[in-house]
Scaffold this motif. Sequence first.
Motif, PDB file in Angstrom:
ATOM      1  N   ALA B  85      45.412  43.414  40.702  1.00 37.29           N
ATOM      2  CA  ALA B  85      45.207  42.116  40.425  1.00 37.29           C
ATOM      3  C   ALA B  85      43.824  41.726  40.659  1.00 37.29           C
ATOM      4  O   ALA B  85      43.218  42.100  41.898  1.00 37.29           O
ATOM      5  N   HIS B  86      43.006  40.939  39.842  1.00 39.85           N
ATOM      6  CA  HIS B  86      41.697  40.707  40.256  1.00 39.85           C
ATOM      7  C   HIS B  86      41.544  39.253  40.019  1.00 39.85           C
ATOM      8  O   HIS B  86      42.011  38.885  38.711  1.00 39.85           O
ATOM      9  N   PRO B  87      40.903  38.354  40.903  1.00 42.40           N
ATOM     10  CA  PRO B  87      41.290  36.955  40.612  1.00 42.40           C
ATOM     11  C   PRO B  87      40.033  36.458  39.514  1.00 42.40           C
ATOM     12  O   PRO B  87      39.970  35.114  39.568  1.00 42.40           O
ATOM     13  N   GLY B  88      39.076  37.281  39.144  1.00 40.25           N
ATOM     14  CA  GLY B  88      38.265  36.714  37.992  1.00 40.25           C
ATOM     15  C   GLY B  88      37.169  36.231  38.793  1.00 40.25           C
ATOM     16  O   GLY B  88      36.779  36.795  39.917  1.00 40.25           O
ATOM     17  N   GLU B  89      36.378  35.052  38.456  1.00 42.47           N
ATOM     18  CA  GLU B  89      35.360  34.656  38.886  1.00 42.47           C
ATOM     19  C   GLU B  89      35.468  34.254  40.392  1.00 42.47           C
ATOM     20  O   GLU B  89      34.727  34.749  41.136  1.00 42.47           O
ATOM     21  N   ASP B  90      36.514  33.439  40.473  1.00 45.10           N
ATOM     22  CA  ASP B  90      36.615  33.181  41.856  1.00 45.10           C
ATOM     23  C   ASP B  90      38.275  33.029  42.180  1.00 45.10           C
ATOM     24  O   ASP B  90      39.110  32.609  41.209  1.00 45.10           O
ATOM     25  N   ALA B  91      38.631  32.736  43.261  1.00 39.48           N
ATOM     26  CA  ALA B  91      39.922  32.253  43.617  1.00 39.48           C
ATOM     27  C   ALA B  91      40.663  31.222  42.898  1.00 39.48           C
ATOM     28  O   ALA B  91      41.719  31.054  42.711  1.00 39.48           O
ATOM     29  N   SER B  92      39.534  30.130  42.572  1.00 41.18           N
ATOM     30  CA  SER B  92      40.253  28.805  41.836  1.00 41.18           C
ATOM     31  C   SER B  92      40.198  28.795  40.374  1.00 41.18           C
ATOM     32  O   SER B  92      40.651  28.138  39.621  1.00 41.18           O
ATOM     33  N   GLY B  93      39.278  30.208  40.003  1.00 42.05           N
ATOM     34  CA  GLY B  93      39.337  29.976  38.470  1.00 42.05           C
ATOM     35  C   GLY B  93      40.804  30.280  37.697  1.00 42.05           C
ATOM     36  O   GLY B  93      41.764  30.507  38.273  1.00 42.05           O
ATOM     37  N   ASP B  94      40.891  30.018  36.319  1.00 39.27           N
ATOM     38  CA  ASP B  94      42.231  29.986  35.570  1.00 39.27           C
ATOM     39  C   ASP B  94      42.335  31.329  34.988  1.00 39.27           C
ATOM     40  O   ASP B  94      43.279  31.229  34.216  1.00 39.27           O
ATOM     41  N   ILE B  95      41.773  32.364  35.453  1.00 39.54           N
ATOM     42  CA  ILE B  95      42.337  33.587  34.683  1.00 39.54           C
ATOM     43  C   ILE B  95      42.663  34.762  35.777  1.00 39.54           C
ATOM     44  O   ILE B  95      42.037  34.442  37.084  1.00 39.54           O
ATOM     45  N   MET B  96      43.249  35.903  35.462  1.00 37.27           N
ATOM     46  CA  MET B  96      43.369  36.660  36.403  1.00 37.27           C
ATOM     47  C   MET B  96      43.271  38.152  35.770  1.00 37.27           C
ATOM     48  O   MET B  96      43.775  37.941  34.316  1.00 37.27           O
ATOM     49  N   VAL B  97      42.804  39.263  36.143  1.00 37.97           N
ATOM     50  CA  VAL B  97      42.761  40.575  35.366  1.00 37.97           C
ATOM     51  C   VAL B  97      43.548  41.445  36.067  1.00 37.97           C
ATOM     52  O   VAL B  97      43.560  41.538  37.314  1.00 37.97           O
ATOM     53  N   LEU B  98      44.324  41.992  35.285  1.00 34.23           N
ATOM     54  CA  LEU B  98      45.448  43.049  36.011  1.00 34.23           C
ATOM     55  C   LEU B  98      45.039  44.493  35.414  1.00 34.23           C
ATOM     56  O   LEU B  98      44.713  44.892  34.599  1.00 34.23           O
ATOM     57  N   SER B  99      45.461  45.301  36.301  1.00 31.62           N
ATOM     58  CA  SER B  99      45.553  46.625  35.886  1.00 31.62           C
ATOM     59  C   SER B  99      46.462  47.410  36.818  1.00 31.62           C
ATOM     60  O   SER B  99      47.456  46.673  37.523  1.00 31.62           O
ATOM     61  N   ALA B 100      46.814  48.593  36.495  1.00 34.84           N
ATOM     62  CA  ALA B 100      48.032  49.291  37.302  1.00 34.84           C
ATOM     63  C   ALA B 100      47.755  50.682  38.004  1.00 34.84           C
ATOM     64  O   ALA B 100      46.783  51.432  37.559  1.00 34.84           O
ATOM     65  N   THR B 101      48.493  50.936  39.058  1.00 31.82           N
ATOM     66  CA  THR B 101      48.162  51.802  39.860  1.00 31.82           C
ATOM     67  C   THR B 101      49.025  52.922  39.268  1.00 31.82           C
ATOM     68  O   THR B 101      49.720  53.028  38.410  1.00 31.82           O
ATOM     69  N   ARG B 102      48.422  54.390  39.463  1.00 28.04           N
ATOM     70  CA  ARG B 102      48.791  55.676  39.024  1.00 28.04           C
ATOM     71  C   ARG B 102      50.320  55.765  39.332  1.00 28.04           C
ATOM     72  O   ARG B 102      51.169  56.002  38.341  1.00 28.04           O
ATOM     73  N   CYS B 103      50.961  55.247  40.495  1.00 26.54           N
ATOM     74  CA  CYS B 103      52.222  55.588  40.736  1.00 26.54           C
ATOM     75  C   CYS B 103      53.036  54.804  39.886  1.00 26.54           C
ATOM     76  O   CYS B 103      53.857  55.168  39.252  1.00 26.54           O
ATOM     77  N   THR B 104      52.505  53.593  39.796  1.00 27.26           N
ATOM     78  CA  THR B 104      53.486  52.407  38.897  1.00 27.26           C
ATOM     79  C   THR B 104      53.428  53.067  37.496  1.00 27.26           C
ATOM     80  O   THR B 104      54.596  52.758  36.865  1.00 27.26           O
ATOM     81  N   LEU B 105      52.323  53.385  36.853  1.00 27.74           N
ATOM     82  CA  LEU B 105      52.367  53.920  35.582  1.00 27.74           C
ATOM     83  C   LEU B 105      53.186  55.001  35.387  1.00 27.74           C
ATOM     84  O   LEU B 105      53.875  55.090  34.364  1.00 27.74           O
ATOM     85  N   LEU B 106      53.234  55.975  36.427  1.00 28.98           N
ATOM     86  CA  LEU B 106      53.822  57.170  36.337  1.00 28.98           C
ATOM     87  C   LEU B 106      55.506  56.803  36.264  1.00 28.98           C
ATOM     88  O   LEU B 106      56.436  57.425  35.547  1.00 28.98           O
ATOM     89  N   GLN B 107      55.874  56.004  37.265  1.00 26.99           N
ATOM     90  CA  GLN B 107      57.249  55.518  37.249  1.00 26.99           C
ATOM     91  C   GLN B 107      58.046  54.911  36.294  1.00 26.99           C
ATOM     92  O   GLN B 107      58.879  55.201  35.800  1.00 26.99           O
ATOM     93  N   ALA B 108      57.040  53.937  35.749  1.00 26.60           N
ATOM     94  CA  ALA B 108      57.278  53.295  34.362  1.00 26.60           C
ATOM     95  C   ALA B 108      57.608  54.218  33.200  1.00 26.60           C
ATOM     96  O   ALA B 108      58.607  54.181  32.637  1.00 26.60           O
ATOM     97  N   THR B 109      56.614  55.373  33.167  1.00 28.99           N
ATOM     98  CA  THR B 109      56.815  56.207  32.408  1.00 28.99           C
ATOM     99  C   THR B 109      58.428  56.956  32.321  1.00 28.99           C
ATOM    100  O   THR B 109      58.874  57.068  31.064  1.00 28.99           O
ATOM    101  N   GLU B 110      58.653  57.309  33.338  1.00 36.22           N
ATOM    102  CA  GLU B 110      59.975  57.695  33.666  1.00 36.22           C
ATOM    103  C   GLU B 110      61.033  56.845  33.090  1.00 36.22           C
ATOM    104  O   GLU B 110      61.985  57.185  32.517  1.00 36.22           O
TER     105      GLU B 110
END
Lengths: 692, 692
Positions: B85-110
């Motif tokens: 997770a990335h907080p966007g401009e700063d910790a008080s902004g109203d967005i977050m940007v998300l991504s996934a780690t390799r392990c999470t992706l692969l486990q979810a694939t299974e």
Amino acid sequence: MSTAGVLEDAGSSRDPPSPMASAKLLTASASGPGWTKVSCPCCMSHRVDPLVLVKLGKKVRPETKRWLLKLIGTLQKDGGAGLLAHPGEDASGDIMVLSATRCTLLQATEELGLCRVYKNGDMEAFSYEDRDNFKDSGVFLTLAERQYIVKYELDGMRAQRAIKIPGLDDSYMLQPRDNIWQKLTSAGVVVDTVALHDQEQLKALSQAWYAGNQLAQPLDSVNSYFGSSLAFYFSFLDFYTWSLLPPAVLGLSITYFSVQKEVVESVSGSQVIVDDHSGPGFSGHMIQAVFSMLWSTVVMELWKRRSASLSYRWGTLHLAERFAEPRPGYHGNLGVNPVTGRVEPLFPEWQRDLRMALVSVPVVGLFLGLVVLGMMVFYWGEAQVKRIHADYDSLWSQTFLYLPSVLHILYTNVLATVYKTVAEALTDYENHREESAFDNHLTGKVLVFTFFNYFAVLFHIAFFKQDVPLLRKRLASLLIVTQLINQVTEVVIPYLVDRFISAPNRAESEDDPQEDKFRNQGTLPVFPGLFAEYIELLVQFGYLSLFSCVFPLTAVLLLINNLTEIRSDAYKICKLFRKPFAAPVANMGVWQIAFEVLSFVSVVSNCWLLVLSPQIQAQCLEGELTCTKILMLAVGIEHVLILVKTVLAIVIPDEPGWITKKRLHIEFKSMQALRQQYFVCLDVKLQQSSLK
Amino acid sequence: MSTAGVLEDAGSSRDPPSPMASAKLLTASASGPGWTKVSCPCCMSHRVDPLVLVKLGKKVRPETKRWLLKLIGTLQKDGGAGLLAHPGEDASGDIMVLSATRCTLLQATEELGLCRVYKNGDMEAFSYEDRDNFKDSGVFLTLAERQYIVKYELDGMRAQRAIKIPGLDDSYMLQPRDNIWQKLTSAGVVVDTVALHDQEQLKALSQAWYAGNQLAQPLDSVNSYFGSSLAFYFSFLDFYTWSLLPPAVLGLSITYFSVQKEVVESVSGSQVIVDDHSGPGFSGHMIQAVFSMLWSTVVMELWKRRSASLSYRWGTLHLAERFAEPRPGYHGNLGVNPVTGRVEPLFPEWQRDLRMALVSVPVVGLFLGLVVLGMMVFYWGEAQVKRIHADYDSLWSQTFLYLPSVLHILYTNVLATVYKTVAEALTDYENHREESAFDNHLTGKVLVFTFFNYFAVLFHIAFFKQDVPLLRKRLASLLIVTQLINQVTEVVIPYLVDRFISAPNRAESEDDPQEDKFRNQGTLPVFPGLFAEYIELLVQFGYLSLFSCVFPLTAVLLLINNLTEIRSDAYKICKLFRKPFAAPVANMGVWQIAFEVLSFVSVVSNCWLLVLSPQIQAQCLEGELTCTKILMLAVGIEHVLILVKTVLAIVIPDEPGWITKKRLHIEFKSMQALRQQYFVCLDVKLQQSSLK
């Protein structure tokens, strides 16, 4: 011979022991004298049950028999069957008695995909490696399953390299991947393979099944003794017979009311108000028609649910036939099976489809055409002889009147016999990989023909002659006559043959050696399969669902017939035939579909018979406009009923919810297996690395 | 803020980078500043792709956002989502940007049961433990799959114990097993979850899809960018459009010959021989009817085969949805799932069935009744105003003539809107466990209603009014008018809105920070799903297969429409809406069934239209007997054609032979897994014991 001595010893003891009990005596010395050696330490047992008798050709040389005994005892991975074999009286006799080791049985259980009770009480696909977690993994296979596994292993033996069979000439040389058992059969070494009865179990079963006045059948025992295919037949017979009760009650009350009405009318002498009479008659006819349409769907849907729970109960929910070795008759070029990765004969799907489309379908169509042609020639001939009789009116011409019927019956029988051979040849030519696919295609072919043969005349009367009274007469006579004939041919004749011709030849005394008792079982006729039984039920079901609205007592007659049919079939299978080998099955196979198709056709025929009913035809003659409208109404009703039937078939799930859960659980477990086992491995590896 | 600085830096560079490229810059310092820490060493990467934007409520406190960022970064086993997770401009902004780690992706694939290319080139169900044996296990998930997995993990977060969410009052206290994401949404913390576009890929896709004059669609790229549900829609659209060619050619030639005939006749001035005219007209009508009946079956069967191969190609042949966690909205008493053995909410099957039978079915029936009622009132009203107009014949009464139509259109629209809400509520009340079951039941409900709404009038004209010319007129106007309206409402209006109203508000310059570009994507309207698109195709297909014999040019009009439809749909989805989250699917789901049902209904309607054709009606008027016979003939033909369709549907296998083999292979592998792994373990154990 020592073994024979032990057998005689067992036979002459005071308390007459069953073959199984004597077998225990016989083999009390473990896999001792006579039985082939057991290679696996866990399979050493103090008890060997003789399961299967193999009859050899009279001219088989002792060296061939010794070679065969050794081969059967060899493990599967070395090209044998992994079974236990006993040479009978002596090494030169013409029988062998076979049994199976524990390991072979358990491995085959996994291969077949049978389910067994897991330690937590659920059914789960059996896994040999996980065998200790299944309940009772020692004796948990039924007699039928064990015998089937012996046959399965024998049929599965394949030559691993070119072998010369000792005592046979070179024309019977085995090539690599040749099916050994097939080759031995064609060489005349193996004449017959017989599943042995267990007299003790058989006695208990027949007591519980048909000897007393009990209403319920011991289906679980039937399954364990005769196997699931027979058990499914008897379960269906049972289910179907009880589900005849509602239509029987309805038919009786309709008949009662219409008879009472006629009596009232004849007493009051009023034949004046014709409309008044057509009203209730019309509604009785109609109630019967609509009822039988919906009844057939509901019965078949409920049976599917029952069938699913039986299959769970008997552990055949998750059979793995498609992953198993192909059936012995399957041939093709050797190659790698893309599914399992094993080397085996491969035969392309499209080639089979082509053979079916270009050979099987036209040939079957030709025979159906011959049935229709026969029927047409019969009608033409009957018209001709009637004309001749009217012209000449002599004794000669009167005997001539019977000629078309006699010729037609002869023709039909010859056609049916020829067709059966042709159907077998065609199905063989189609070269199916699985035994069940072979069976289903063969059954399907014979079924279409038989169905045509039985119903063509009735459909012809109903749809072309449009003669309801004739249909009613024909149906009643068919129901009564064919049932009587069936009962006689199926039970009385075999019983008499068995009693007065065969039995004296195999008179058995308690002093006979065990081998002779086994040998006697081989003299019984081979069980002809369930085809005739299923056809009988199907034809019954057809009479009831297709035409019963013209003869409301159909269900009553069928109910009475089936209550005796259950017993006579049970008697027949227990006493008059050899014990059949029964592959585990999960349902009735193609028969299920045949019954469902009939139930759909019934909508068409019932709606049509409604239009033909005398009351409606009378109304029709009054004004022509009404006639078209009635036809349109009937077509409308037909479409609505087909819709209702389809919706019913979809809405009633094919298996009870709890079975779905269990089935999914079994699937989930096999999906999860990899993951769990991986962690076990990981643990082991971690321990290993910590040890270093 | 340092992150914002990096972003601006990336944005202001000369060569304008795509979001993905700038994301690479942004995260070149590994999971460095901004992104949450990665706990797993194998997931440390020098590149984090921003996949999903989460919009938070304006009033969300910084401590809540911090808590949420931390929770999302926590591993699944500790109750988090295992994402980056990335907080966007700063910790008080109203967005977050998300991504996934390799392990999470692969486990979810299974977990999802996706198939991927194994080292031997075959597709196999992905196994996380066996991941090294799959090809390219690093980047082998498509963008659509990765985004779906992020959403899947967010939706799957459940509280492991009672937690108070920081910055929220106690009414939003989390109870054990509560769905966290649902709670946060209802608390207003999470306002929106947006899948982010990758401008580079999007540009390439639109170039290949609709910008040029290419005939083929880039279906694989559509699948990888938008996911399999959209790709299946476009594949079907493609397949269906090309399969319109034969009926279009047939329709054109029938029209050509009949026009030519009329010209010849008008030139020679011969209107004498009416029978001569009825002959070819009759046969053209008939050819069209029989052709469209068989065509619809063959097309649907071939599509099923195509669909199966696409599903293999895209790795969705073996989805494990039933073994996955239930969908977020599912509720029930906590218990042990009998299939998977996991603790989760359970809801008894029979209760759902009861709710469907006693609530859903009657309510849907009520609405269908309201549609019919509306139609009847409309006809009654029309008759009334015509009578009034005839009586008074004033300007007032003339405007009155339009009143019934206007009221009926209003009524229909209101009913449709109300029904949609009701259907959603009903499906929610039915409480389905799987997302796909929920979707299918919702779609099914809306489908029945919409179908009724569209076709009730046509069926009424065909079956009750029996007015073929009116039917032809109505069909032609529907085809032309509705298609024009559809194209305008679907593309032109959204385009104009987007161009002149929305776009100026989110004018974007290259200098904007990355976050603003992401944020702008959130202002686009949500993709409304494929329902309207599928309904359009279904209605088209209905016009063609049900009624086209009265208007042979139907297929030509549809073909022209669809060739533009492909492009306009593609444009719409690329430009006018947010990128949708697409769950992997193996086929078109309930739509497949809807098309097949239509194809069966077409037999009934075509046979009926044959009876209604003017030539046959003319013959019918000559003698009443012929009328009944023609009706019987039509019914006979209908039954034969239904039989032929059924046989065709059974004979054409639903999946190509090679797919069957692959599917069986996948199943076999998962069955074999246990055995193979056991032997690996055994080897390890043996080594271990030899070490000791």
